[in-house]
Design a protein around this motif. Structure first.
Motif, PDB file in Angstrom:
ATOM      1  N   THR A 163       0.840  -1.196   0.000  1.00 28.45           N
ATOM      2  CA  THR A 163       0.000   0.000   0.000  1.00 28.45           C
ATOM      3  C   THR A 163       0.874   1.243   0.000  1.00 28.45           C
ATOM      4  O   THR A 163       0.580   2.228  -0.689  1.00 28.45           O
ATOM      5  CB  THR A 163      -0.936   0.014   1.225  1.00 28.45           C
ATOM      6  OG1 THR A 163      -1.698  -1.191   1.223  1.00 28.45           O
ATOM      7  CG2 THR A 163      -1.857   1.211   1.220  1.00 28.45           C
ATOM      8  N   GLY A 164       1.965   1.200   0.766  1.00 22.69           N
ATOM      9  CA  GLY A 164       2.903   2.324   0.813  1.00 22.69           C
ATOM     10  C   GLY A 164       3.559   2.583  -0.524  1.00 22.69           C
ATOM     11  O   GLY A 164       3.712   3.730  -0.944  1.00 22.69           O
ATOM     12  N   VAL A 166       2.334   1.868  -3.512  1.00 23.57           N
ATOM     13  CA  VAL A 166       1.317   2.420  -4.405  1.00 23.57           C
ATOM     14  C   VAL A 166       1.097   3.900  -4.099  1.00 23.57           C
ATOM     15  O   VAL A 166       1.052   4.741  -4.997  1.00 23.57           O
ATOM     16  CB  VAL A 166      -0.008   1.625  -4.294  1.00 23.57           C
ATOM     17  CG1 VAL A 166      -1.144   2.325  -5.005  1.00 23.57           C
ATOM     18  CG2 VAL A 166       0.183   0.213  -4.832  1.00 23.57           C
ATOM     19  N   SER A 167       0.991   4.221  -2.820  1.00 25.51           N
ATOM     20  CA  SER A 167       0.783   5.611  -2.405  1.00 25.51           C
ATOM     21  C   SER A 167       1.988   6.472  -2.791  1.00 25.51           C
ATOM     22  O   SER A 167       1.828   7.585  -3.320  1.00 25.51           O
ATOM     23  CB  SER A 167       0.543   5.682  -0.904  1.00 25.51           C
ATOM     24  OG  SER A 167       0.388   7.007  -0.491  1.00 25.51           O
ATOM     25  N   TYR A 168       3.175   5.979  -2.552  1.00 24.41           N
ATOM     26  CA  TYR A 168       4.393   6.714  -2.900  1.00 24.41           C
ATOM     27  C   TYR A 168       4.444   6.966  -4.406  1.00 24.41           C
ATOM     28  O   TYR A 168       4.728   8.073  -4.847  1.00 24.41           O
ATOM     29  CB  TYR A 168       5.630   5.926  -2.455  1.00 24.41           C
ATOM     30  CG  TYR A 168       6.925   6.533  -2.937  1.00 24.41           C
ATOM     31  CD1 TYR A 168       7.487   7.610  -2.262  1.00 24.41           C
ATOM     32  CD2 TYR A 168       7.577   6.034  -4.062  1.00 24.41           C
ATOM     33  CE1 TYR A 168       8.668   8.178  -2.701  1.00 24.41           C
ATOM     34  CE2 TYR A 168       8.758   6.593  -4.511  1.00 24.41           C
ATOM     35  CZ  TYR A 168       9.304   7.663  -3.821  1.00 24.41           C
ATOM     36  OH  TYR A 168      10.472   8.220  -4.272  1.00 24.41           O
ATOM     37  N   LYS A 170       2.007   7.107  -6.543  1.00 22.86           N
ATOM     38  CA  LYS A 170       0.960   8.059  -6.903  1.00 22.86           C
ATOM     39  C   LYS A 170       1.405   9.498  -6.604  1.00 22.86           C
ATOM     40  O   LYS A 170       1.278  10.388  -7.453  1.00 22.86           O
ATOM     41  CB  LYS A 170      -0.338   7.738  -6.153  1.00 22.86           C
ATOM     42  CG  LYS A 170      -1.480   8.670  -6.479  1.00 22.86           C
ATOM     43  CD  LYS A 170      -2.711   8.339  -5.682  1.00 22.86           C
ATOM     44  CE  LYS A 170      -3.785   9.375  -5.951  1.00 22.86           C
ATOM     45  NZ  LYS A 170      -4.817   9.380  -4.964  1.00 22.86           N
ATOM     46  N   ILE A 171       1.934   9.713  -5.405  1.00 22.77           N
ATOM     47  CA  ILE A 171       2.405  11.052  -5.026  1.00 22.77           C
ATOM     48  C   ILE A 171       3.562  11.477  -5.920  1.00 22.77           C
ATOM     49  O   ILE A 171       3.609  12.606  -6.409  1.00 22.77           O
ATOM     50  CB  ILE A 171       2.818  11.073  -3.537  1.00 22.77           C
ATOM     51  CG1 ILE A 171       1.590  10.882  -2.654  1.00 22.77           C
ATOM     52  CG2 ILE A 171       3.544  12.366  -3.184  1.00 22.77           C
ATOM     53  CD1 ILE A 171       1.912  10.607  -1.189  1.00 22.77           C
TER      54      ILE A 171
END
Length: 180
Positions: A163-164, A166-168, A170-171
């Motif tokens: 999840t981290g 994917v979030s990283y 995206k940002i």
């Protein structure tokens, strides 16, 4: 005081070392405390948080005031080290910021992986909390310490490598998209 003995005896041990679900939820903990703590202690418990106020505000508990001071110092030390690293203006640290807090902040900022840094900081926080643990295991401060440990372990359970990533990503993509 007799009711606190009954409260503390009902609290299960918090063991974060294994990957299992915690034996108690924050909601259940707060509900249980509402049945046994006096109104003043309950009011203090309602404001229990891993994020201390920016300003030194007294909580009504010497234990929590000390915890908040240590956590505030850690956050300010992290901000200062990151600011210096980025050649920006840094914050002034309070006099209560100890060498071990500064070392923990330096170690975390020096890590390549943000996840590893967070895991390190959370472990440091758990160790700090254990070192501060009141001698009287049935005191209201011991209940507050238990609550902080529970909040910290719940927070640690939220970390997920995939999840981290994917979030990283995206940002990172959003930043690059805005830069071009």
């Amino acid at each position: 005081m007799g009711e606190q003995y009954y409260l503390v005896s009902q609290l299960p041990a918090i063991d974060f070392s294994d990957g299992r679900q915690l034996a108690i939820t924050e909601k259940y903990f707060r509900d249980l405390c509402s049945r046994f703590l006096d109104p003043k202690s309950l009011k203090i418990l309602e404001n229990l948080s891993l994020e201390p106020p920016r300003e030194d505000v007294k909580t009504g508990s010497e234990f929590l005031d000390k915890w908040n001071d240590k956590e505030r110092c850690l956050r300010l030390a992290l901000a200062q080290i990151r600011a210096v690293k980025m050649k920006k203006e840094s914050t002034v640290l309070p006099g209560s910021c100890t060498a071990d807090i500064m070392q923990a902040a330096r170690t975390a900022v020096g890590m390549d992986s943000p996840l590893a840094a967070e895991e390190f900081l959370n472990q440091y926080r758990l160790e700090t909390l254990s070192a501060m643990q009141p001698l009287d295991n049935f005191s209201v401060d011991a209940v507050y310490a238990y609550g902080l440990k529970l909040l910290l372990c719940q927070r640690m359970k939220l970390f997920d490598r995939e999840t981290g990533k994917v979030s990283y990503r995206k940002i990172y993509d959003e930043i690059l998209g805005e830069a071009t």
